[in-house]
Design an enzyme around this catalytic site. Structure first.
Site, PDB file in Angstrom:
ATOM      1  N   LYS A 195       0.854  -1.179   0.000  1.00 21.55           N
ATOM      2  CA  LYS A 195       0.000   0.000   0.000  1.00 21.55           C
ATOM      3  C   LYS A 195       0.893   1.233   0.000  1.00 21.55           C
ATOM      4  O   LYS A 195       1.657   1.456   0.940  1.00 21.55           O
ATOM      5  CB  LYS A 195      -0.893  -0.019   1.237  1.00 21.55           C
ATOM      6  CG  LYS A 195      -1.792   1.201   1.340  1.00 21.55           C
ATOM      7  CD  LYS A 195      -2.779   1.058   2.477  1.00 21.55           C
ATOM      8  CE  LYS A 195      -3.636   2.295   2.614  1.00 21.55           C
ATOM      9  NZ  LYS A 195      -4.594   2.171   3.720  1.00 21.55           N
ATOM     10  N   LYS A 248      -2.124  -1.452  -3.969  1.00 21.73           N
ATOM     11  CA  LYS A 248      -3.007  -0.293  -3.905  1.00 21.73           C
ATOM     12  C   LYS A 248      -2.190   0.984  -3.956  1.00 21.73           C
ATOM     13  O   LYS A 248      -1.207   1.061  -3.229  1.00 21.73           O
ATOM     14  CB  LYS A 248      -3.776  -0.383  -2.593  1.00 21.73           C
ATOM     15  CG  LYS A 248      -4.624   0.806  -2.268  1.00 21.73           C
ATOM     16  CD  LYS A 248      -5.238   0.587  -0.932  1.00 21.73           C
ATOM     17  CE  LYS A 248      -6.012   1.835  -0.579  1.00 21.73           C
ATOM     18  NZ  LYS A 248      -6.413   1.875   0.772  1.00 21.73           N
TER      19      LYS A 248
HETATM   20  C1  PBG Z   1      -7.670   2.970   5.496  1.00 25.67           C
HETATM   21  C2  PBG Z   1      -7.869   2.945   4.032  1.00 25.67           C
HETATM   22  C3  PBG Z   1      -7.663   3.965   3.068  1.00 25.67           C
HETATM   23  C4  PBG Z   1      -8.113   3.458   1.856  1.00 25.67           C
HETATM   24  C5  PBG Z   1      -8.534   2.156   2.088  1.00 25.67           C
HETATM   25  N1  PBG Z   1      -8.347   1.852   3.441  1.00 25.67           N
HETATM   26  C6  PBG Z   1      -7.206   5.360   3.212  1.00 25.67           C
HETATM   27  C7  PBG Z   1      -5.847   5.691   3.616  1.00 25.67           C
HETATM   28  O1  PBG Z   1      -4.960   4.843   3.822  1.00 25.67           O
HETATM   29  O2  PBG Z   1      -5.633   6.878   3.800  1.00 25.67           O
HETATM   30  C8  PBG Z   1      -8.158   4.193   0.554  1.00 25.67           C
HETATM   31  C9  PBG Z   1      -9.181   3.720  -0.424  1.00 25.67           C
HETATM   32  C10 PBG Z   1      -9.472   4.655  -1.536  1.00 25.67           C
HETATM   33  O3  PBG Z   1      -8.835   5.713  -1.710  1.00 25.67           O
HETATM   34  O4  PBG Z   1     -10.403   4.330  -2.286  1.00 25.67           O
HETATM   35  N2  PBG Z   1      -6.384   3.017   5.959  1.00 25.67           N
END
Ligand code: PBG
Length: 324
Positions: A195, A248
């Site tokens: 991520k 992601k």
């Molecule tokens: C929670 C989380 C996030 C997303 C999914 N789970 C946000 C972040 O890490 O700030 C982002 C999903 C999206 O942008 O569609 N940590």
């Protein structure tokens, strides 16, 4: 293979022929639909930065799930938006928490639905960080204990898979151990293994009210410049017991998806995030892009890179297009 003996255009002549040699297919079984569920009753409110995406309450999400199941879309990723936030995100693992209630309500009505839950603290903490703060920093090991509690509370409510998105070190192993101890050896872990610290999450943070109140997420989410680190993170999560490895965002990181495909035998999921969705939506609204064709191309490219599953806000729309 030389012209004029070989003419690649022969196999592009008409749609019936192109369909026969098409290498990548998209099916409703590839898709996971993210849903935002907030505390309260009777609400279905559109998110300004994500037109066509809504915040539901536990009662209103049922109709949305029913409509999706009728289209053959069976997998849902739930995010909770609680009224109560505190320093340690206690409402994330409350028995009557918003996600826990949603899982029960959905599973009562639709046991066939595949319910996946986002396991993180940022929507539940008053400071908006994904973990417990100690000395102004997110403390890794204290956070692991909270995450384990969140995952077990989701499993107790009936979740099929849990999806940790916090990016703490060692959380997959800790969650696996906690699930097994609590009697949930069959609850799978879809790990947000890779991520990135991405500006493409902007609209999500508005949707989930989870923007950090100070600092940023750079000390736990990955540097967009790194790819070898992605392989280390993914291998680590596989070793710790992850069942599915997620990358992601998706489109800016197709090289990473491809690299993991070449190096792992686990299923790979890719998350087409809120900013990717918002870009396609807003450019289409302005008439600069053809929405339907662009969304199709974006999803096919993610599959072609090697993803087995795609988490996308377009899932319901695609399911509708596929059944048309
Ligand atoms: C929670 C989380 C996030 C997303 C999914 N789970 C946000 C972040 O890490 O700030 C982002 C999903 C999206 O942008 O569609 N940590």
């Amino acid at each position: 293979m030389m012209y004029p003996e070989y003419r690649p255009r022969r196999l592009r002549l008409r749609e019936e022929v192109r369909a026969l040699v098409r290498e990548t297919q998209l099916s409703v079984n590839d898709l996971i639909y993210p849903l935002f569920i907030r505390d309260g009753k009777g609400v279905r409110e559109e998110i300004a930065s994500m037109p066509g995406v809504y915040r539901f309450t536990v009662d209103t999400v049922i109709a949305e799930i029913k409509a999706c199941l009728e289209l053959g879309l069976k997998a849902f990723l739930l995010f909770g938006i609680p009224f109560q936030k505190d320093e340690v995100g206690s409402s994330a693992f409350a028995k009557e928490g918003v996600v826990q209630r949603a899982i029960k309500a959905i599973k009562d009505k639709f046991p066939e639905a595949v319910i996946i839950t986002d396991v993180c603290l940022c929507e539940y903490t008053s400071h908006g960080h994904c973990g417990i703060i100690k000395g102004g920093e997110v403390d890794n090991d204290l956070t692991l204990e909270q995450l384990a509690k969140v995952a077990v509370s989701h499993a107790k409510a009936g979740a099929d898979w849990v999806a940790p998105s916090d990016m703490m070190d060692g959380r997959v192993a800790r969650i696996r151990e906690a699930l097994d101890e609590a009697g949930f050896p069959n609850v799978a872990i879809m790990s947000y293994a890779v991520k990135y610290c991405s500006a493409f999450y902007g609209p999500f943070r508005e949707a989930a009210e989870s923007a950090p109140k100070f600092g940023d997420r750079k000390s736990y989410q990955m540097d967009p410049a790194n790819s070898r680190e992605a392989l280390r993170e993914a291998l680590m999560d596989v070793e710790e017991g992850a069942d599915i490895i997620m990358v992601k965002p998706a489109m800016p990181y197709l090289d990473i998806i491809k690299m993991l495909r070449d190096n792992l035998h686990h299923p790979i999921a890719a998350y087409q995030v809120s900013g990717e969705y918002a870009m396609i939506k807003s450019a289409s609204k302005l008439g600069y892009l053809e929405e339907e064709r662009v969304l199709w191309e974006s999803l096919i490219s993610i599959k072609r890179a090697g993803a087995d599953l795609i988490i996308t806000y377009f899932a319901k729309r695609v399911a509708e297009l596929l059944t048309k």
